[in-house]
Design a protein around this motif. Structure first.
Motif, PDB file in Angstrom:
ATOM      1  N   THR A  49       0.831  -1.212   0.000  1.00  0.00           N
ATOM      2  CA  THR A  49       0.000   0.000   0.000  1.00  0.00           C
ATOM      3  C   THR A  49       0.867   1.265   0.000  1.00  0.00           C
ATOM      4  O   THR A  49       0.464   2.279  -0.568  1.00  0.00           O
ATOM      5  N   PHE A  50       2.043   1.198   0.628  1.00  0.00           N
ATOM      6  CA  PHE A  50       2.962   2.337   0.544  1.00  0.00           C
ATOM      7  C   PHE A  50       3.411   2.537  -0.896  1.00  0.00           C
ATOM      8  O   PHE A  50       3.479   3.665  -1.397  1.00  0.00           O
ATOM      9  N   GLY A  51       3.714   1.426  -1.583  1.00  0.00           N
ATOM     10  CA  GLY A  51       4.084   1.524  -2.996  1.00  0.00           C
ATOM     11  C   GLY A  51       2.956   2.077  -3.848  1.00  0.00           C
ATOM     12  O   GLY A  51       3.183   2.895  -4.744  1.00  0.00           O
ATOM     13  N   LEU A  52       1.713   1.654  -3.555  1.00  0.00           N
ATOM     14  CA  LEU A  52       0.560   2.188  -4.281  1.00  0.00           C
ATOM     15  C   LEU A  52       0.428   3.692  -4.052  1.00  0.00           C
ATOM     16  O   LEU A  52       0.098   4.445  -4.972  1.00  0.00           O
ATOM     17  N   SER A  53       0.687   4.123  -2.808  1.00  0.00           N
ATOM     18  CA  SER A  53       0.624   5.555  -2.501  1.00  0.00           C
ATOM     19  C   SER A  53       1.609   6.345  -3.348  1.00  0.00           C
ATOM     20  O   SER A  53       1.276   7.382  -3.918  1.00  0.00           O
ATOM     21  N   VAL A  54       2.838   5.840  -3.440  1.00  0.00           N
ATOM     22  CA  VAL A  54       3.870   6.523  -4.237  1.00  0.00           C
ATOM     23  C   VAL A  54       3.479   6.554  -5.716  1.00  0.00           C
ATOM     24  O   VAL A  54       3.610   7.582  -6.392  1.00  0.00           O
TER      25      VAL A  54
END
Length: 289
Positions: free
Chosen positions: A98-103
């Protein structure tokens, strides 16, 4: 009367925070995912409306008809594919995903729309209000957001308590293995919960775009406010989420009344106080159930 105005405006702001926190609470309570891209998905929903509305002069209220269902479908697919696979590896993997999706979402929006801020056209609603007295005016738009938040949480609570699918969602949230042994299609049910969470995220993004300007980088602050509202109210409790949002809104509004530089900090201090002295939140999920 200035203090009364601060309280009223804080409650109206709290309705927006509660709407943001609703999807985050549901996704974590049922799916077990702390969605670090929550705020960015809300902003993405606002930009989808910008992209699909026929023109900037079109009343953005029309976006309420197609953006939340579109995001519900997107949330179901995302859960059944990427999020489900990451959950099967470990909870830590879902944080990284989800952090990667945010970026990806944030930088994709910057590339597509630049860093310029946007806001929605909602016609006369943007300035319409009713006057209580000379010092207190209540915005119809912000009041509408608060009522929508209460309505969404009420409908969700009834859905989870009364409907067959809602009962299955609660069963999966309590004990996924036992629910699966009872014949519940847990992957589908978790996908439905994710679809509902993403639909409410999109609804919150549209509400935010109607009341303030948004930009590709706005998601980080929205995630923080949503997370604070969930923790203050109690993780997994929908009505606690409403209470948490209202308390956070009140804290910020009263903080602004005391000192313009204290507003957001006051909300953070309330969050830290609840975390220190009542880490389960004001309405723990078990108590709510």
């Amino acid at each position: 009367m200035n203090w009364v105005n601060a309280v009223v405006q804080g409650l109206l702001l709290g309705g927006l925070f509660a709407l943001f926190a609703c999807g985050l609470s549901l996704l974590f309570g049922v799916v077990g995912v702390i969605n670090l891209a929550h705020g960015d998905f809300a902003v993405l929903g606002a930009y989808v409306a910008v992209l699909l509305l026929p023109s900037t002069a079109t009343n953005a209220l029309w976006a309420l008809l197609f953006v939340p269902p579109l995001f519900g479908f997107f949330g179901y697919l995302l859960q059944r594919t990427l999020l489900q696979r990451s959950l099967e590896i470990s909870p830590l993997t879902t944080l990284l995903v989800t952090f990667g999706l945010s970026v990806v979402v944030q930088n994709g929006l910057l590339e597509a729309f630049s860093a310029d801020s946007h806001s929605f056209n909602v016609g006369s609603l943007v300035t319409s209000s009713f006057k209580v007295d000379e010092q207190l005016q209540v915005s119809y738009l912000r009041l509408g957001v608060l009522l929508v938040a209460i309505a969404v949480l009420s409908v969700l609570s009834l859905f989870l308590a009364r409907s067959r699918t809602g009962i299955q969602i609660r069963a999966v949230a309590d004990d996924r293995e036992a629910a699966q042994m009872s014949g519940v299609n847990t992957r589908h049910i978790v996908g439905v919960a994710a679809a509902i969470a993403f639909a409410t995220v999109a609804l919150a993004g549209l509400a935010y775009g109607m009341t303030a300007q948004f930009a590709p980088y706005s998601g980080s602050a929205l995630l923080l406010f949503a997370f604070e509202a969930v923790v203050i109210g109690g993780i997994g409790s929908l009505w606690g989420t409403l209470g948490g949002g209202l308390i956070l809104g009140l804290a910020q509004s009263i903080g602004f009344q005391i000192d313009p530089s204290l507003g957001v900090l006051a909300g953070h201090l309330v969050f830290l106080g609840v975390l220190a002295f009542r880490p389960t939140g004001l309405v723990p999920a078990r108590a709510a159930a």
